[in-house]
Design an enzyme around this catalytic site. Structure first.
Site, mmCIF file in Angstrom:
data_model
loop_
_atom_site.group_PDB
_atom_site.id
_atom_site.type_symbol
_atom_site.label_atom_id
_atom_site.label_comp_id
_atom_site.label_asym_id
_atom_site.label_seq_id
_atom_site.Cartn_x
_atom_site.Cartn_y
_atom_site.Cartn_z
ATOM 1 N N ASN A 275 0.866 -1.178 0.000
ATOM 2 C CA ASN A 275 0.000 0.000 0.000
ATOM 3 C C ASN A 275 0.904 1.229 0.000
ATOM 4 O O ASN A 275 1.452 1.604 1.025
ATOM 5 C CB ASN A 275 -0.888 -0.034 1.254
ATOM 6 N N LYS B 226 0.168 4.241 -0.366
ATOM 7 C CA LYS B 226 -0.468 5.463 0.136
ATOM 8 C C LYS B 226 -0.202 6.610 -0.860
ATOM 9 O O LYS B 226 -0.151 6.357 -2.051
ATOM 10 C CB LYS B 226 0.005 5.769 1.555
ATOM 11 N N HIS C 128 -9.541 1.463 4.924
ATOM 12 C CA HIS C 128 -8.253 1.623 5.616
ATOM 13 C C HIS C 128 -8.451 2.607 6.771
ATOM 14 O O HIS C 128 -9.235 3.556 6.662
ATOM 15 C CB HIS C 128 -7.200 2.140 4.632
ATOM 16 N N GLU D 188 -6.779 5.016 7.751
ATOM 17 C CA GLU D 188 -6.563 6.422 7.385
ATOM 18 C C GLU D 188 -7.799 7.000 6.699
ATOM 19 O O GLU D 188 -8.137 8.164 6.878
ATOM 20 C CB GLU D 188 -5.305 6.544 6.498
ATOM 21 N N GLU E 222 -5.336 -4.564 10.843
ATOM 22 C CA GLU E 222 -4.311 -3.552 11.054
ATOM 23 C C GLU E 222 -4.581 -2.800 12.351
ATOM 24 O O GLU E 222 -5.389 -1.863 12.373
ATOM 25 C CB GLU E 222 -4.303 -2.552 9.892
ATOM 26 N N GLY F 4 2.645 2.552 10.694
ATOM 27 C CA GLY F 4 3.621 3.616 10.483
ATOM 28 C C GLY F 4 4.349 4.045 11.747
ATOM 29 O O GLY F 4 5.013 5.077 11.777
ATOM 30 N N SER G 38 3.545 -1.843 10.287
ATOM 31 C CA SER G 38 4.997 -1.925 10.451
ATOM 32 C C SER G 38 5.577 -3.288 10.094
ATOM 33 O O SER G 38 6.484 -3.779 10.767
ATOM 34 C CB SER G 38 5.397 -1.515 11.874
HETATM 35 P P1 PGA Z 1 2.886 0.529 7.601
HETATM 36 O O1 PGA Z 1 1.404 0.732 7.002
HETATM 37 O O2 PGA Z 1 3.400 -0.785 7.039
HETATM 38 O O3 PGA Z 1 3.659 1.706 7.143
HETATM 39 O O4 PGA Z 1 2.743 0.458 9.098
HETATM 40 C C1 PGA Z 1 0.520 -0.336 6.858
HETATM 41 C C2 PGA Z 1 -0.786 0.141 6.284
HETATM 42 O O5 PGA Z 1 -1.249 1.224 6.662
HETATM 43 O O6 PGA Z 1 -1.393 -0.554 5.440
#
Ligand code: PGA
Length: 260
Positions: free
Chosen positions: A15, A17, A105, A107, A177, A183, A223
């Site tokens: 992903n 983003k 997601h 976000e 998640e 992140g 992460s």
């Molecule tokens: P990350 O993001 O691997 O940077 O923690 C995962 C995600 O939001 O899908």
């Protein structure tokens, strides 16, 4: 590479983003493809979820170079067409050979106000165009610390899958998640990740029966890195990963595809 005791094809999705314009997307995907070979694709389904503006370029490249990676989108709207300024419809994505669409997601839920109801509409819209939703669920740190992680995830599943047929649920991908792990460099412990993924499978079994629960694939996200993918993929109920930050680097992402 771990051999799993089930028939579910592992799925590793990057992903990106809001990163990589379409020039960068081509470079990064080309580099990634040089590092992967036939055997990798036999063991793992590799998915790239770039920004919308990269999709057409990547589709053309994957097609021309016969690279067996799948394309995913990070979002879509639920209507087919109409006066929805700034939105992209599932039909438009399907035309670009997009196979997966990330839906709900954290976000999108936290920054853009998506609710379980809009997520459910999107899940159905994606399925209508024969694409596969990657339905994201997960709890906040406060919810986990208050002992409410399972209740939160169960509610997201019930609402997100409302009105979806058992046959369609069987084909879905659910991404667990934990929001506090996205992140942040903080990964859920392997035990906690496996426990929640097993819980998700149990919930899906209650909603859609054993067959659907056994065939649906569950990813862990938050992460994920070359250093922790191996132990995550060794867990019985973790069938893949949704990778954010580490998917931007083709070397790291190739190692993740190889489980470290
Ligand atoms: P990350 O993001 O691997 O940077 O923690 C995962 C995600 O939001 O899908």
């Amino acid at each position: 590479m771990t051999t799993k005791q089930n028939d579910r094809m592992p799925i590793i999705a990057g992903n990106w983003k809001m990163n990589h314009d379409h020039y960068q997307a081509i470079q990064v995907t080309q580099k990634l493809s040089y590092q992967l070979d036939k055997t990798d694709y036999e063991h793992v389904e590799v998915v790239i979820c770039p920004p919308f503006t990269d999709l057409r370029s990547l589709q053309t490249m994957l097609d021309a170079d016969r690279i067996p990676m799948a394309l995913g989108a990070q979002n879509c709207f639920h209507e087919d067409s109409g006066a929805y300024t700034g939105e992209v419809s599932p039909g438009m994505l399907a035309k670009l050979n997009v196979k997966y669409v990330i839906v709900g997601h954290s976000e999108r839920r936290e920054i853009f106000g998506e609710t379980d109801e809009t997520v459910n509409l999107k899940v159905k819209a994606v399925l209508k165009y024969a694409m596969v939703p990657i339905l994201c669920v997960g709890e906040t740190l406060a919810e986990r610390e208050a002992g409410g992680a399972e209740a939160k995830v169960a509610a997201q599943l019930v609402a997100g899958l409302a009105g979806v047929s058992k046959g369609n649920i069987a084909t879905l991908v659910v991404a667990y998640e934990p929001i506090w792990a996205i992140g942040t460099g903080r990964t859920a412990s392997t035990e906690d990740a496996q426990a929640m993924c097993a819980f998700i499978r149990k919930q899906v079994e209650e909603i859609a029966g054993v067959a659907a629960a056994q065939s649906l694939r569950i990813q862990y996200g938050g992460s994920v890195k070359p250093g922790n993918i191996g132990e995550l993929m060794a867990c019985a109920d973790i069938d893949g990963a949704l990778v954010g930050g580490a998917s931007l680097d083709p070397d790291d992402f190739a190692r993740i595809v190889r489980f470290g």
